[in-house]
Design an enzyme around this catalytic site. Structure first.
Site, PDB file in Angstrom:
ATOM      1  N   HIS A 198       1.148  -9.022   4.585  1.00  0.00           N
ATOM      2  CA  HIS A 198       0.026  -8.242   4.572  1.00  0.00           C
ATOM      3  C   HIS A 198      -0.754  -8.467   3.276  1.00  0.00           C
ATOM      4  O   HIS A 198      -0.662  -7.720   2.283  1.00  0.00           O
ATOM      5  CB  HIS A 198       0.456  -6.936   4.874  1.00  0.00           C
ATOM      6  CG  HIS A 198      -0.737  -6.035   5.415  1.00  0.00           C
ATOM      7  ND1 HIS A 198      -0.662  -5.291   6.591  1.00  0.00           N
ATOM      8  CD2 HIS A 198      -1.911  -5.675   4.705  1.00  0.00           C
ATOM      9  CE1 HIS A 198      -1.699  -4.805   6.509  1.00  0.00           C
ATOM     10  NE2 HIS A 198      -2.595  -4.992   5.497  1.00  0.00           N
ATOM     11  N   ASN A 236      -1.273 -10.903   8.316  1.00  0.00           N
ATOM     12  CA  ASN A 236      -2.406  -9.790   8.611  1.00  0.00           C
ATOM     13  C   ASN A 236      -3.771 -10.131   8.271  1.00  0.00           C
ATOM     14  O   ASN A 236      -4.152 -10.746   7.273  1.00  0.00           O
ATOM     15  CB  ASN A 236      -2.078  -8.451   7.783  1.00  0.00           C
ATOM     16  CG  ASN A 236      -2.956  -7.459   7.903  1.00  0.00           C
ATOM     17  OD1 ASN A 236      -3.112  -6.780   9.096  1.00  0.00           O
ATOM     18  ND2 ASN A 236      -3.901  -7.094   6.972  1.00  0.00           N
ATOM     19  N   GLU A 237      -4.407 -10.057   9.371  1.00  0.00           N
ATOM     20  CA  GLU A 237      -5.885 -10.544   9.252  1.00  0.00           C
ATOM     21  C   GLU A 237      -6.014 -11.814   8.659  1.00  0.00           C
ATOM     22  O   GLU A 237      -6.671 -12.075   7.579  1.00  0.00           O
ATOM     23  CB  GLU A 237      -6.720  -9.361   8.525  1.00  0.00           C
ATOM     24  CG  GLU A 237      -6.501  -8.179   9.086  1.00  0.00           C
ATOM     25  CD  GLU A 237      -7.305  -6.903   8.637  1.00  0.00           C
ATOM     26  OE1 GLU A 237      -7.569  -7.075   7.169  1.00  0.00           O
ATOM     27  OE2 GLU A 237      -7.790  -5.956   9.375  1.00  0.00           O
ATOM     28  N   GLN A 239       0.775  -1.258  -0.074  1.00  0.00           N
ATOM     29  CA  GLN A 239       0.079  -0.101   0.090  1.00  0.00           C
ATOM     30  C   GLN A 239       0.862   1.180   0.032  1.00  0.00           C
ATOM     31  O   GLN A 239       0.367   2.191  -0.387  1.00  0.00           O
ATOM     32  CB  GLN A 239      -1.078   0.164   1.364  1.00  0.00           C
ATOM     33  CG  GLN A 239      -2.091  -0.889   0.842  1.00  0.00           C
ATOM     34  CD  GLN A 239      -2.972  -1.161   2.153  1.00  0.00           C
ATOM     35  OE1 GLN A 239      -2.648  -1.795   3.210  1.00  0.00           O
ATOM     36  NE2 GLN A 239      -4.082  -0.395   2.217  1.00  0.00           N
TER      37      GLN A 239
HETATM   38  C1  BGC Z   1      -6.186  -3.820   6.503  1.00  0.00           C
HETATM   39  C2  BGC Z   1      -5.453  -2.677   5.507  1.00  0.00           C
HETATM   40  C3  BGC Z   1      -6.622  -1.758   5.111  1.00  0.00           C
HETATM   41  C4  BGC Z   1      -7.182  -1.208   6.078  1.00  0.00           C
HETATM   42  C5  BGC Z   1      -8.355  -0.021   5.726  1.00  0.00           C
HETATM   43  C6  BGC Z   1      -7.162  -3.472   7.303  1.00  0.00           C
HETATM   44  O1  BGC Z   1      -8.231  -4.346   7.375  1.00  0.00           O
HETATM   45  O2  BGC Z   1      -4.912  -4.458   7.151  1.00  0.00           O
HETATM   46  O3  BGC Z   1      -4.608  -2.981   4.636  1.00  0.00           O
HETATM   47  O4  BGC Z   1      -6.002  -0.738   4.349  1.00  0.00           O
HETATM   48  O5  BGC Z   1      -8.080  -2.487   6.904  1.00  0.00           O
HETATM   49  O6  BGC Z   1      -9.359  -0.667   5.307  1.00  0.00           O
END
Ligand code: BGC
Length: 436
Positions: A113, A157-158, A19
């Site tokens: 990520h 991530n997530e 990003q």
């Molecule tokens: C993610 C980011 C994303 C952010 C805002 C998160 O779920 O890790 O990559 O930009 O939310 O939407």
């Protein structure tokens, strides 16, 4: 009123490589951007050129008074072809970490990520069980180089985001907390084209975002455990965890069962792998309310963010409490953020979020730090450059950075290790709802 935080508290912001760095053209997401009929509204291009500007950027964070920075390492840079590791890129990230230390900033590193190397798509991506070992191998290579300099690492991530995206198919009114455009997400054509751009076919093309069925979720979980083992072995003192996207889940009468199911899907089903971790990364943006008919739509007049989520900063503390009820490891807030063009709403969002967080500390919940999403107005995936999450804005033509008021506020909070409130304003904000 003054709310003081523990002296070791981590204060900072978060980004992800794709990003902000720019030109991650060996990544699967790059192929998606350039696919025919792509749902991505903008090309990421140079992004915010953080790949070249990290030194000034980290200095800027330090000058604000922040003491921590969460960023990710791009797997496709380190391993552009399967089994081929780039020393140049390893040295790049080594220097990013060194720059953090030179500026008294504690690095919090994410190994993945969302983005995977394009070559992974040639062998079945996240539905090939071997991917767990390949991911762990990449982590091993990185850790052998500079694992001793990484105090906190998130494997992925997530890991629950794919499950949330699946919900999106089931309930199209619902927008998960990452920029995914519902209509284009379901159109298969662009995926075929993205597969071709990765040098493969649709039957093998399986990105991290698609890993929501039981089988591929097992692979994601396996990847986490294997990566944790390998990194701990190389540097036992690194604290290892993962992050989850966790909206606060609430129920109104009759919605309790559904809310419990959603909480299990988003959180409960991952508990068994998280229990062996050193901490959990909590990422919160809003709440979701469930009733007997499903998710309750927002009432007319509800304030929403630029992503369409309810403006509800209290969800952070409530989510931390929900997590702490079920897990006996420290929490690190690895994301809490808002997309808005009105920075004063962000200032309030941060302050209200932190007030709640402070009350969690008061109740004995161990919270290690608060990392706001995001450092910059950056590339919000399919939504392109439109949503503005950053405490630092920029002119993308000149790449000139400017610090927003929220950046100064967060920096002051960090320097003072405390949040201040004006009592009248506080009363207004919290009414009867919030207690300390
Ligand atoms: C993610 C980011 C994303 C952010 C805002 C998160 O779920 O890790 O990559 O930009 O939310 O939407």
């Amino acid at each position: 009123m003054k709310y003081v935080f523990p002296s070791s508290f981590l204060w900072g912001t978060a980004t992800s490589a794709y990003q902000v760095e720019g030109n991650n053209n060996k990544s699967d997401m790059w192929a998606e951007e350039y696919s025919e009929g792509s749902p991505y509204r903008d090309y990421s291009g140079d992004a915010v050129d953080h790949y070249n500007r990290y030194k000034q950027d980290i200095e800027l964070m330090a000058s604000l008074g922040l003491n921590s920075y969460r960023f990710s390492i791009e797997w496709s840079r380190i391993e552009p072809e399967q089994g081929v590791y780039s020393q140049k890129e390893l040295d790049h990230y080594r220097d990013v970490i060194k720059t953090c230390y030179d500026n008294n900033i504690t690095p919090v590193v994410t190994m993945m990520h969302f983005t995977s190397p394009q070559w992974l798509m040639k062998i079945g991506g996240w539905k090939n069980p071997e991917t767990a070992d390949l991911f762990a191998k990449y982590c091993e290579v990185v850790f052998k180089e500079f694992g001793q300099d990484i105090p906190y690492v998130l494997t992925m991530n997530e890991v629950n985001l794919p499950v949330m995206l699946k919900e999106l198919f089931i309930n199209m009114n619902f927008m998960p907390p990452v920029g995914m455009d519902a209509k284009s997400w379901t159109a298969p054509g662009w995926r075929e084209s993205a597969a071709a751009k990765c040098g493969t076919t649709i039957d093998l093309y399986f990105t991290f975002h698609m890993a929501s069925d039981e089988e591929s979720l097992e692979i994601v979980k396996d990847a986490h455990c294997k990566a944790r083992e390998v990194m701990k072995k190389i540097n036992p003192s690194t604290k290892v965890g993962l992050s989850l996207a966790l909206p606060e889940i609430q129920a109104i009468e009759g919605g309790e069962e559904l809310a419990a199911k959603v909480w299990h899907d988003y959180f409960g089903q991952f508990k068994s792998i998280i229990e062996g971790d050193d901490f959990i990364g909590v990422q919160n943006y809003t709440r979701e309310v469930y009733g007997p008919e499903g998710q309750v739509p927002l009432a007319e007049g509800t304030e929403v963010t630029a992503m369409g989520y309810e403006y509800y900063p209290e969800a952070l503390a409530r989510t931390i409490r929900n997590v702490a009820k079920e897990l006996n490891i420290p929490v690190l807030v690895t994301e809490h953020g808002i997309a808005t063009n009105d920075d004063s709403r962000r200032v309030e969002f941060i302050q209200r979020g932190l007030k709640g967080l402070h009350s969690c500390l008061g109740d004995g919940i161990q919270v290690l730090g608060y990392l706001y999403w995001s450092t910059f107005d950056n590339y919000e995936w399919t939504f392109g450059y439109d949503p503005h999450f950053g405490i630092i804005g920029l002119n993308r033509e000149t790449q000139e950075r400017f610090v927003k008021e929220s950046g100064r506020v967060l920096g002051e909070i960090s320097k003072n290790n405390a949040v201040y409130y004006e009592p009248e304003k506080l009363l207004n904000l919290y009414r009867s709802e919030f207690e300390i």
